[in-house]
Design a protein around this motif. Structure first.
Motif, PDB file in Angstrom:
ATOM      1  N   THR A   1       0.681  -1.344   0.025  1.00  0.00           N
ATOM      2  CA  THR A   1      -0.004  -0.172  -0.133  1.00  0.00           C
ATOM      3  C   THR A   1       0.861   1.252   0.040  1.00  0.00           C
ATOM      4  O   THR A   1       0.084   2.362  -0.339  1.00  0.00           O
ATOM      5  N   GLY A   2       2.218   1.055   0.140  1.00  0.00           N
ATOM      6  CA  GLY A   2       3.206   2.246   0.080  1.00  0.00           C
ATOM      7  C   GLY A   2       3.675   2.654   1.528  1.00  0.00           C
ATOM      8  O   GLY A   2       4.087   3.870   1.352  1.00  0.00           O
ATOM      9  N   LYS A   3       3.549   2.077   2.591  1.00  0.00           N
ATOM     10  CA  LYS A   3       4.033   2.519   3.782  1.00  0.00           C
ATOM     11  C   LYS A   3       5.453   2.877   3.881  1.00  0.00           C
ATOM     12  O   LYS A   3       5.886   4.008   4.170  1.00  0.00           O
ATOM     13  N   THR A   4       6.384   2.189   3.234  1.00  0.00           N
ATOM     14  CA  THR A   4       7.794   2.560   3.219  1.00  0.00           C
ATOM     15  C   THR A   4       8.031   3.653   2.157  1.00  0.00           C
ATOM     16  O   THR A   4       8.909   4.580   2.889  1.00  0.00           O
ATOM     17  N   THR A   5       7.295   3.758   0.946  1.00  0.00           N
ATOM     18  CA  THR A   5       7.469   4.802   0.376  1.00  0.00           C
ATOM     19  C   THR A   5       7.282   6.086   0.969  1.00  0.00           C
ATOM     20  O   THR A   5       7.718   7.078   1.030  1.00  0.00           O
ATOM     21  N   THR A   6       5.907   6.078   1.633  1.00  0.00           N
ATOM     22  CA  THR A   6       5.518   6.964   2.238  1.00  0.00           C
ATOM     23  C   THR A   6       6.275   7.642   3.528  1.00  0.00           C
ATOM     24  O   THR A   6       6.369   8.961   3.742  1.00  0.00           O
ATOM     25  N   CYS A   7       6.750   6.507   4.238  1.00  0.00           N
ATOM     26  CA  CYS A   7       7.705   6.852   5.402  1.00  0.00           C
ATOM     27  C   CYS A   7       8.946   7.536   5.198  1.00  0.00           C
ATOM     28  O   CYS A   7       9.164   8.619   5.566  1.00  0.00           O
ATOM     29  N   SER A   8       9.564   7.175   3.909  1.00  0.00           N
ATOM     30  CA  SER A   8      10.769   7.841   3.359  1.00  0.00           C
ATOM     31  C   SER A   8      10.714   8.984   3.098  1.00  0.00           C
ATOM     32  O   SER A   8      11.339  10.070   3.461  1.00  0.00           O
ATOM     33  N   LEU A   9       9.543   9.495   2.234  1.00  0.00           N
ATOM     34  CA  LEU A   9       9.400  11.053   2.144  1.00  0.00           C
ATOM     35  C   LEU A   9       8.755  11.775   3.288  1.00  0.00           C
ATOM     36  O   LEU A   9       9.306  12.911   3.420  1.00  0.00           O
ATOM     37  N   LEU A  10       8.098  11.088   4.024  1.00  0.00           N
ATOM     38  CA  LEU A  10       7.841  11.689   5.468  1.00  0.00           C
ATOM     39  C   LEU A  10       9.015  12.191   6.347  1.00  0.00           C
ATOM     40  O   LEU A  10       9.199  13.319   6.952  1.00  0.00           O
ATOM     41  N   VAL A  11      10.081  11.210   6.370  1.00  0.00           N
ATOM     42  CA  VAL A  11      11.509  11.857   6.809  1.00  0.00           C
ATOM     43  C   VAL A  11      12.219  12.929   6.197  1.00  0.00           C
ATOM     44  O   VAL A  11      12.606  13.749   6.989  1.00  0.00           O
ATOM     45  N   ASP A  12      12.005  12.902   4.822  1.00  0.00           N
ATOM     46  CA  ASP A  12      12.497  13.982   4.189  1.00  0.00           C
ATOM     47  C   ASP A  12      11.943  15.346   4.603  1.00  0.00           C
ATOM     48  O   ASP A  12      12.745  16.297   4.790  1.00  0.00           O
ATOM     49  N   ALA A  13      10.769  15.316   4.947  1.00  0.00           N
ATOM     50  CA  ALA A  13       9.810  16.655   5.200  1.00  0.00           C
ATOM     51  C   ALA A  13       9.851  16.769   6.558  1.00  0.00           C
ATOM     52  O   ALA A  13       9.924  18.055   6.666  1.00  0.00           O
ATOM     53  N   THR A  14      10.221  15.997   7.424  1.00  0.00           N
ATOM     54  CA  THR A  14       9.974  16.044   8.858  1.00  0.00           C
ATOM     55  C   THR A  14      11.229  16.030   9.546  1.00  0.00           C
ATOM     56  O   THR A  14      11.278  16.678  10.788  1.00  0.00           O
ATOM     57  N   GLY A  15      12.063  15.118   9.181  1.00  0.00           N
ATOM     58  CA  GLY A  15      13.339  14.700   9.977  1.00  0.00           C
ATOM     59  C   GLY A  15      13.040  13.732  11.101  1.00  0.00           C
ATOM     60  O   GLY A  15      13.883  13.527  12.014  1.00  0.00           O
ATOM     61  N   LEU A  16      11.776  13.005  11.029  1.00  0.00           N
ATOM     62  CA  LEU A  16      11.392  12.194  12.135  1.00  0.00           C
ATOM     63  C   LEU A  16      12.084  11.021  11.721  1.00  0.00           C
ATOM     64  O   LEU A  16      12.861  10.898  10.337  1.00  0.00           O
ATOM     65  N   ARG A  17      12.370   9.958  12.533  1.00  0.00           N
ATOM     66  CA  ARG A  17      13.071   8.833  12.251  1.00  0.00           C
ATOM     67  C   ARG A  17      12.349   7.635  11.988  1.00  0.00           C
ATOM     68  O   ARG A  17      11.403   7.167  12.541  1.00  0.00           O
ATOM     69  N   HIS A  18      12.649   6.802  10.648  1.00  0.00           N
ATOM     70  CA  HIS A  18      11.893   5.802  10.320  1.00  0.00           C
ATOM     71  C   HIS A  18      12.307   4.403  10.890  1.00  0.00           C
ATOM     72  O   HIS A  18      13.541   4.332  10.711  1.00  0.00           O
ATOM     73  N   ILE A  19      11.369   3.827  11.355  1.00  0.00           N
ATOM     74  CA  ILE A  19      11.809   2.401  11.858  1.00  0.00           C
ATOM     75  C   ILE A  19      10.993   1.370  11.014  1.00  0.00           C
ATOM     76  O   ILE A  19       9.721   1.279  11.228  1.00  0.00           O
ATOM     77  N   ASN A  20      11.690   0.808  10.072  1.00  0.00           N
ATOM     78  CA  ASN A  20      10.808  -0.455   9.472  1.00  0.00           C
ATOM     79  C   ASN A  20      10.952  -1.528  10.061  1.00  0.00           C
ATOM     80  O   ASN A  20      11.891  -2.263  10.212  1.00  0.00           O
ATOM     81  N   VAL A  21       9.897  -2.038  10.567  1.00  0.00           N
ATOM     82  CA  VAL A  21       9.860  -3.142  11.598  1.00  0.00           C
ATOM     83  C   VAL A  21      10.402  -4.611  10.858  1.00  0.00           C
ATOM     84  O   VAL A  21      11.074  -5.360  11.399  1.00  0.00           O
ATOM     85  N   GLY A  22       9.852  -4.739   9.552  1.00  0.00           N
ATOM     86  CA  GLY A  22      10.396  -5.879   8.832  1.00  0.00           C
ATOM     87  C   GLY A  22      11.868  -6.056   8.807  1.00  0.00           C
ATOM     88  O   GLY A  22      12.649  -6.928   8.989  1.00  0.00           O
ATOM     89  N   ASP A  23      12.505  -4.980   8.538  1.00  0.00           N
ATOM     90  CA  ASP A  23      13.845  -4.863   8.258  1.00  0.00           C
ATOM     91  C   ASP A  23      14.600  -5.162   9.907  1.00  0.00           C
ATOM     92  O   ASP A  23      15.622  -5.773   9.896  1.00  0.00           O
ATOM     93  N   LEU A  24      13.996  -4.690  10.711  1.00  0.00           N
ATOM     94  CA  LEU A  24      14.636  -4.627  11.959  1.00  0.00           C
ATOM     95  C   LEU A  24      14.499  -6.100  12.498  1.00  0.00           C
ATOM     96  O   LEU A  24      15.403  -6.561  13.115  1.00  0.00           O
ATOM     97  N   VAL A  25      13.146  -6.751  12.149  1.00  0.00           N
ATOM     98  CA  VAL A  25      13.157  -8.303  12.489  1.00  0.00           C
ATOM     99  C   VAL A  25      14.191  -9.094  11.682  1.00  0.00           C
ATOM    100  O   VAL A  25      14.751  -9.873  12.435  1.00  0.00           O
ATOM    101  N   ARG A  26      14.511  -8.740  10.762  1.00  0.00           N
ATOM    102  CA  ARG A  26      15.514  -9.447   9.909  1.00  0.00           C
ATOM    103  C   ARG A  26      16.992  -9.370  10.454  1.00  0.00           C
ATOM    104  O   ARG A  26      17.782 -10.328  10.729  1.00  0.00           O
TER     105      ARG A  26
END
Ligand code: ADP
Ligand code: MN
Length: 177
Positions: A19-44
Motif C-alpha cells: 500500500t506504500g508504507k515504506t515509500t510514504t515513510c521515506s518521504l515523510l522523513v525527508d519532510a519532517t526529520g522524524l526517524r523511520h523504523i521499518n519493523v520488517g527490516d529490524l526483525v531481519r
C-alpha cells in the motif's frame, strides 16, 4: 495520556503490504526529520523472529522481542514505525495511527510485480478487501487517532505526505495539556 513527555510525536504507518508504507515513510522523513523504523527490516537484521513461514514466505515475527527492542526508542518520541500489523504495540506509543489503503486491482498489480503469488498474493489481497488493518487499528487504538489514507497514485502519496507533515507540525505547536 499518549504524547506526554515527548517533544515530537510517534506515528505508526500501517496497511497491507504494497500500500506504500515504506515509500510514504521515506518521504515523510525527508519532510519532517522524524526517524523511520521499518519493523520488517529490524526483525531481519536483529533476528527478532521465530523462524520462517513456508506458506506465506515470511519470518514469524516475535512480537515481544520487537516491543522490547523498540521501547526505549519510542519513549524519546519522533519515530515513524512502519509495519503491516498494529495490534501488538503498546497503545501509549502512538499519537497517530495511519492506515494506508489501495484499490484492489492496483494493489494486485503492485504485489505481482514484487513477485508475490499463490497464497501470499491471495492472502494480502483479501487482507485489503476486508480492510483488516483498518479494523485492527480501530480495535487497538482510540478511534480519534486512527487516520485512513488512500494510496493509489503518486499524487496520493504527495498529498498524504503533506497532510502528515502538517499534522506533525500542528502536534508540536499544540497547547500542552
Ligand atoms: P509497503 O511498504 O506498504 O509494502 P512500498 O512503499 O514498498 O509498500 O510500495 C510498494 C510498491 O508500490 C513500490 O514500488 C512503490 O513505488 C509502489 N507504490 C506504493 N504506493 C504507491 C502509490 N500511492 N502510487 C504509486 N505507486 C505506489
Ligand atoms: Mn515496506
Amino acid at each position: 495520556m499518549a504524547g506526554q513527555g515527548r517533544s515530537r510525536p510517534n506515528l505508526l504507518v500501517t496497511g497491507t503490504p504494497g500500500t506504500g508504507k515504506t515509500t510514504t515513510c521515506s518521504l515523510l522523513v525527508d519532510a519532517t526529520g522524524l526517524r523511520h523504523i521499518n519493523v520488517g527490516d529490524l526483525v531481519r537484521t536483529k533476528g527478532l523472529h521465530d523462524g520462517w513461514d513456508e506458506e506465506f514466505e515470511c519470518h514469524v515475527i516475535n512480537e515481544d522481542l520487537v516491543c522490547d527492542e523498540l521501547e526505549d526508542i519510542m519513549e524519546g518520541g519522533g519515530i515513524i514505525v512502519d509495519y503491516h500489523g498494529c495490534d501488538f504495540f503498546p497503545e501509549r506509543w502512538f499519537d497517530l495511527v495511519v492506515v494506508l489503503q489501495t484499490d484492489n486491482s492496483i494493489l494486485h498489480d503492485r504485489l505481482t510485480s514484487r513477485g508475490y503469488m499463490g497464497p501470499k498474493l491471495t492472502n494480502n489481497i483479501e487482507c485489503e478487501i476486508f480492510q483488516v488493518l483498518l479494523e485492527e487499528a480501530k480495535a487497538s487504538y482510540p478511534e480519534e487517532i486512527v487516520m485512513a489514507l488512500q494510496s493509489d497514485t503518486v499524487e496520493d502519496i504527495s498529498r498524504n505526505v503533506t497532510v502528515l507533515t502538517e499534522w506533525e507540525s500542528n502536534w508540536r505547536r499544540r497547547p500542552s495539556s
